[in-house]
Enzyme design. Sequence first.
Site, PDB file in Angstrom:
ATOM      1  N   SER A  93       0.909  -1.364   0.141  1.00 20.62           N
ATOM      2  CA  SER A  93      -0.009   0.077   0.008  1.00 20.62           C
ATOM      3  C   SER A  93       0.855   1.253   0.105  1.00 20.62           C
ATOM      4  O   SER A  93       2.204   1.045   0.295  1.00 20.62           O
ATOM      5  CB  SER A  93      -0.918   0.071   1.131  1.00 20.62           C
ATOM      6  OG  SER A  93      -0.173   0.362   2.620  1.00 20.62           O
ATOM      7  N   GLY A  94       0.128   2.364  -0.232  1.00 22.87           N
ATOM      8  CA  GLY A  94       0.907   3.649   0.002  1.00 22.87           C
ATOM      9  C   GLY A  94       2.036   3.823  -0.917  1.00 22.87           C
ATOM     10  O   GLY A  94       2.174   3.654  -1.888  1.00 22.87           O
ATOM     11  N   TYR A 271       6.799   6.108  17.100  1.00 24.02           N
ATOM     12  CA  TYR A 271       6.790   6.136  15.510  1.00 24.02           C
ATOM     13  C   TYR A 271       7.983   7.225  15.037  1.00 24.02           C
ATOM     14  O   TYR A 271       8.946   6.890  14.238  1.00 24.02           O
ATOM     15  CB  TYR A 271       5.592   6.577  15.132  1.00 24.02           C
ATOM     16  CG  TYR A 271       5.508   6.870  13.439  1.00 24.02           C
ATOM     17  CD1 TYR A 271       5.750   5.924  12.438  1.00 24.02           C
ATOM     18  CD2 TYR A 271       6.097   8.119  13.108  1.00 24.02           C
ATOM     19  CE1 TYR A 271       5.942   6.194  11.176  1.00 24.02           C
ATOM     20  CE2 TYR A 271       6.278   8.642  11.751  1.00 24.02           C
ATOM     21  CZ  TYR A 271       6.194   7.546  10.715  1.00 24.02           C
ATOM     22  OH  TYR A 271       6.249   7.871   9.556  1.00 24.02           O
TER      23      TYR A 271
HETATM   24  P1  NDP Z   1       1.077   2.685   4.607  1.00 30.78           P
HETATM   25  O1  NDP Z   1       0.428   2.136   5.782  1.00 30.78           O
HETATM   26  O2  NDP Z   1       0.385   2.804   3.434  1.00 30.78           O
HETATM   27  O3  NDP Z   1       1.965   1.612   4.177  1.00 30.78           O
HETATM   28  C1  NDP Z   1       2.844   0.818   5.018  1.00 30.78           C
HETATM   29  C2  NDP Z   1       3.256  -0.693   4.537  1.00 30.78           C
HETATM   30  O4  NDP Z   1       4.019  -1.247   5.635  1.00 30.78           O
HETATM   31  C3  NDP Z   1       2.021  -1.345   4.343  1.00 30.78           C
HETATM   32  O5  NDP Z   1       2.352  -2.197   3.126  1.00 30.78           O
HETATM   33  C4  NDP Z   1       2.191  -2.322   5.455  1.00 30.78           C
HETATM   34  O6  NDP Z   1       1.347  -3.623   5.322  1.00 30.78           O
HETATM   35  C5  NDP Z   1       3.567  -2.655   5.921  1.00 30.78           C
HETATM   36  N1  NDP Z   1       3.788  -3.205   7.240  1.00 30.78           N
HETATM   37  C6  NDP Z   1       3.449  -2.795   8.284  1.00 30.78           C
HETATM   38  N2  NDP Z   1       3.883  -3.626   9.151  1.00 30.78           N
HETATM   39  C7  NDP Z   1       4.353  -4.554   8.613  1.00 30.78           C
HETATM   40  C8  NDP Z   1       5.103  -5.681   9.153  1.00 30.78           C
HETATM   41  N3  NDP Z   1       5.092  -6.142  10.208  1.00 30.78           N
HETATM   42  N4  NDP Z   1       5.877  -6.535   8.053  1.00 30.78           N
HETATM   43  C9  NDP Z   1       5.899  -6.061   6.783  1.00 30.78           C
HETATM   44  N5  NDP Z   1       5.086  -4.883   6.320  1.00 30.78           N
HETATM   45  C10 NDP Z   1       4.643  -4.187   7.206  1.00 30.78           C
HETATM   46  O7  NDP Z   1       2.010   3.821   4.773  1.00 30.78           O
HETATM   47  P2  NDP Z   1       2.952   4.767   4.069  1.00 30.78           P
HETATM   48  O8  NDP Z   1       2.821   4.307   2.539  1.00 30.78           O
HETATM   49  O9  NDP Z   1       2.619   6.443   4.208  1.00 30.78           O
HETATM   50  O10 NDP Z   1       4.403   4.725   4.741  1.00 30.78           O
HETATM   51  C11 NDP Z   1       5.471   4.142   4.067  1.00 30.78           C
HETATM   52  C12 NDP Z   1       6.659   4.793   4.660  1.00 30.78           C
HETATM   53  O11 NDP Z   1       6.625   6.044   4.335  1.00 30.78           O
HETATM   54  C13 NDP Z   1       6.800   4.482   6.124  1.00 30.78           C
HETATM   55  O12 NDP Z   1       8.449   4.365   6.185  1.00 30.78           O
HETATM   56  C14 NDP Z   1       6.596   6.133   6.683  1.00 30.78           C
HETATM   57  O13 NDP Z   1       7.495   6.098   7.670  1.00 30.78           O
HETATM   58  C15 NDP Z   1       7.010   6.912   5.700  1.00 30.78           C
HETATM   59  N6  NDP Z   1       6.543   8.215   5.349  1.00 30.78           N
HETATM   60  C16 NDP Z   1       5.025   8.477   5.235  1.00 30.78           C
HETATM   61  C17 NDP Z   1       4.612   9.716   5.233  1.00 30.78           C
HETATM   62  C18 NDP Z   1       3.353   9.799   5.056  1.00 30.78           C
HETATM   63  O14 NDP Z   1       3.163  11.273   4.786  1.00 30.78           O
HETATM   64  N7  NDP Z   1       2.340   9.153   4.735  1.00 30.78           N
HETATM   65  C19 NDP Z   1       5.706  10.679   5.368  1.00 30.78           C
HETATM   66  C20 NDP Z   1       7.029  10.179   5.695  1.00 30.78           C
HETATM   67  C21 NDP Z   1       7.407   9.220   5.754  1.00 30.78           C
HETATM   68  P3  NDP Z   1      -0.135  -3.980   4.894  1.00 30.78           P
HETATM   69  O15 NDP Z   1      -0.582  -3.342   3.743  1.00 30.78           O
HETATM   70  O16 NDP Z   1      -0.192  -5.301   5.155  1.00 30.78           O
HETATM   71  O17 NDP Z   1      -0.554  -3.162   6.313  1.00 30.78           O
HETATM   72 MG1  PMR Z   2       2.219  17.607  10.720  1.00 34.37          MG
HETATM   73  C1  PMR Z   2       5.199  22.376   7.375  1.00 34.37           C
HETATM   74  C2  PMR Z   2       4.073  21.855   8.052  1.00 34.37           C
HETATM   75  C3  PMR Z   2       4.037  20.504   8.489  1.00 34.37           C
HETATM   76  C4  PMR Z   2       4.373  19.203   7.609  1.00 34.37           C
HETATM   77  C5  PMR Z   2       5.225  19.266   6.343  1.00 34.37           C
HETATM   78  C6  PMR Z   2       3.908  18.222   8.409  1.00 34.37           C
HETATM   79  C7  PMR Z   2       4.327  16.872   7.937  1.00 34.37           C
HETATM   80  N1  PMR Z   2       3.307  18.701   9.339  1.00 34.37           N
HETATM   81  C8  PMR Z   2       3.175  20.029   9.374  1.00 34.37           C
HETATM   82  C9  PMR Z   2       2.630  20.786  10.527  1.00 34.37           C
HETATM   83  C10 PMR Z   2       1.997  20.498  11.335  1.00 34.37           C
HETATM   84  N2  PMR Z   2       1.604  19.227  11.724  1.00 34.37           N
HETATM   85  C11 PMR Z   2       1.196  21.361  12.362  1.00 34.37           C
HETATM   86  C12 PMR Z   2       1.377  22.952  12.090  1.00 34.37           C
HETATM   87  C13 PMR Z   2       0.511  20.701  13.194  1.00 34.37           C
HETATM   88  C14 PMR Z   2      -0.364  21.105  14.398  1.00 34.37           C
HETATM   89  C15 PMR Z   2      -1.675  21.402  13.921  1.00 34.37           C
HETATM   90  C16 PMR Z   2       0.598  19.297  12.958  1.00 34.37           C
HETATM   91  C17 PMR Z   2       0.022  18.230  13.445  1.00 34.37           C
HETATM   92  C18 PMR Z   2       0.091  16.909  13.154  1.00 34.37           C
HETATM   93  C19 PMR Z   2      -0.439  15.709  13.597  1.00 34.37           C
HETATM   94  C20 PMR Z   2      -1.203  15.752  14.798  1.00 34.37           C
HETATM   95  N3  PMR Z   2       0.927  16.491  11.803  1.00 34.37           N
HETATM   96  C21 PMR Z   2       1.117  15.291  11.755  1.00 34.37           C
HETATM   97  C22 PMR Z   2       0.134  14.522  12.857  1.00 34.37           C
HETATM   98  C23 PMR Z   2       0.357  13.100  12.925  1.00 34.37           C
HETATM   99  O1  PMR Z   2      -0.438  12.285  13.620  1.00 34.37           O
HETATM  100  C24 PMR Z   2       1.304  12.904  11.998  1.00 34.37           C
HETATM  101  C25 PMR Z   2       2.469  12.224  12.528  1.00 34.37           C
HETATM  102  O2  PMR Z   2       3.195  13.082  13.105  1.00 34.37           O
HETATM  103  O3  PMR Z   2       2.451  11.073  12.287  1.00 34.37           O
HETATM  104  C26 PMR Z   2       3.837  10.566  13.247  1.00 34.37           C
HETATM  105  C27 PMR Z   2       1.596  14.250  11.157  1.00 34.37           C
HETATM  106  C28 PMR Z   2       2.335  14.439  10.066  1.00 34.37           C
HETATM  107  N4  PMR Z   2       2.905  15.794  10.023  1.00 34.37           N
HETATM  108  C29 PMR Z   2       3.538  15.860   8.860  1.00 34.37           C
HETATM  109  C30 PMR Z   2       3.882  14.408   8.349  1.00 34.37           C
HETATM  110  C31 PMR Z   2       4.588  13.973   6.939  1.00 34.37           C
HETATM  111  C32 PMR Z   2       3.155  13.756   9.068  1.00 34.37           C
HETATM  112  C33 PMR Z   2       3.204  12.176   8.771  1.00 34.37           C
HETATM  113  C34 PMR Z   2       3.920  11.539   9.781  1.00 34.37           C
HETATM  114  C35 PMR Z   2       5.186  10.939   9.120  1.00 34.37           C
HETATM  115  O4  PMR Z   2       5.181   9.859   8.315  1.00 34.37           O
HETATM  116  O5  PMR Z   2       6.416  11.115   9.615  1.00 34.37           O
END
Ligand code: NDP
Ligand code: PMR
Length: 396
Positions: A93-94, A271
């Site tokens: 996914s994703g 996380y």
């Molecule tokens: P998704 O939940 O869509 O994808 C995560 C994937 O990890 C799924 O395919 C899931 O499998 C798999 N997974 C979870 N647990 C296990 C396990 N125990 N063994 C094998 N596979 C597992 O999330 P994202 O695509 O968003 O996340 C992908 C990466 O991107 C992560 O490293 C995340 O930290 C990073 N990332 C995401 C951001 C975002 O905004 N979404 C921002 C920054 C980084 P299943 O399909 O079976 O659940």
């Molecule tokens: Mg965040 C430039 C501002 C920015 C960006 C790029 C992200 C990315 N976030 C930003 C700002 C803010 N966030 C602000 C101002 C807030 C307060 C309202 C905020 C809140 C927030 C929450 C509650 N943001 C989140 C959460 C989550 O639960 C997500 C998280 O932290 O997961 C660990 C998240 C995220 N913000 C992002 C990104 C990329 C996430 C997803 C987490 C990750 O994959 O690392």
Amino acid sequence: MALQAASSLPPTISIHKEAKSNACLKETTLFGVPFSTHFSFPLHLTQELRKKGVAAGIVRAQTAATTPAVDRAAPQGKKTLRKGNVIITGASSGLGLATAKALAETGEWHVIMACRNFLKAEKAAKSVGITKENYSVMHLDLASLESVRQFANTFRRSGRPLDALVCNAAVYLPTAKEPTYTAEGFELSVGTNHLGHFLLARLLLDDLKQSDYPYKRLIIVGSITGNTNTLAGNVPPKANLGDLRGLAGGLNGIQSSAMIDGGDFDGAKAYKDSKVCNMLTMQEFHRRYHEETGITFASLYPGCIATTGLFREHIPLFRLLFPPFQKYITKGYVSEEEAGGRLAQVVSDPSLTKSGVYWSWNKNSESFENQLSKEASDAEKARKLWEVSEKLVGLA
Ligand code: NDP
Ligand code: PMR
Ligand code: LMG
């Protein structure tokens, strides 16, 4: 940092910045948080990725005729006669799925989708139109070290060379009140996102080493939220590994805390801590093995892909508001397709050979070397994390 990178560039920026490939350091402040951002634009896309239009954003950044054409088949004057083989964890996914699709579509890569749910992965591959000859699914549950070892053995038995490994899978448990655990009893987020990948990458390092592909890469997906030199990294709870006492104690909530720093359990922090581990691990790999092996080690922040399964455990209100918040307020949002194109670029772009780098993208989808937070670039902590992790996964 995406928002900051975008807003610090003049609106007309395009290929000239990219062609210069220069680096500059910029200090600024947003919401009282100081940021340091390190820009450089070494972006050259493969012709295949361009032709297929893998990532709309990247293609946009490639429109000027000044971009030198890169012959992917001959990065150093060598001919590559075979497809590359890339393992992507969490490709069901994703981001992982979008990356698998982007790479498979080029016809240059065979993608091994390393997934915990075999059927889901098969369905996902079909649903995005990845053709049979371009992928295989292999079972991997990162929450079990036994499964990680089995996966490495099964992969080896397949006889495929390994040219790139992408550690992408992750879980995020922001609403959990109590910790849950992996098969070996490690807190689930750090156990899956960091320890499972740590063992996997260590076990497959030899396979990467042996590859005769012109470039070999090990990529570990990081994130902005683990970097406290950004606004996003300052949203509580903040990442902090402390002195690693919880991890050293086994992260099991019994003899030790379930949190790396030894504190009370917090799923969102766990996380973010795991992402710091991912970024530190990439750098430690680089320090230990880049020179000797020629492998490129890299991490990245692909942008905020606010619609993925990562947020499945968050409250429904969050899932509803988070995408528009990122789209219209922070402007940090990227689609799965665009993010997949970015990660595919880190895997396959012949020009992204620099090792030890944490890539990010600006508004025009041009890649740049970003600066990690103090903790996420702390070499001493990385060494300690490596040693403690080795013990926990049974390598030392
Ligand atoms: P998704 O939940 O869509 O994808 C995560 C994937 O990890 C799924 O395919 C899931 O499998 C798999 N997974 C979870 N647990 C296990 C396990 N125990 N063994 C094998 N596979 C597992 O999330 P994202 O695509 O968003 O996340 C992908 C990466 O991107 C992560 O490293 C995340 O930290 C990073 N990332 C995401 C951001 C975002 O905004 N979404 C921002 C920054 C980084 P299943 O399909 O079976 O659940
Ligand atoms: Mg965040 C430039 C501002 C920015 C960006 C790029 C992200 C990315 N976030 C930003 C700002 C803010 N966030 C602000 C101002 C807030 C307060 C309202 C905020 C809140 C927030 C929450 C509650 N943001 C989140 C959460 C989550 O639960 C997500 C998280 O932290 O997961 C660990 C998240 C995220 N913000 C992002 C990104 C990329 C996430 C997803 C987490 C990750 O994959 O690392
Ligand atoms: C912790 O809470 C939890 O305790 C923990 O369990 C875990 O879930 C963790 O990181 C995950 O979060 C932290 C968070 C919870 O608390 C806060 O961040 C406190 C502030 C909350 C206040 C929300 C108001 C938002 C106002 C935005 C202003 C910022 C502007 C920034 C950028 C400007 C750049 C130029 O917080 C939440 O759960 C809520 C966060 C959800 C984000 C959605 C915010 C609502 C915004 C609504 C607008 C959406 C619609 C946009 C449409 C625009 C149309 C043009």
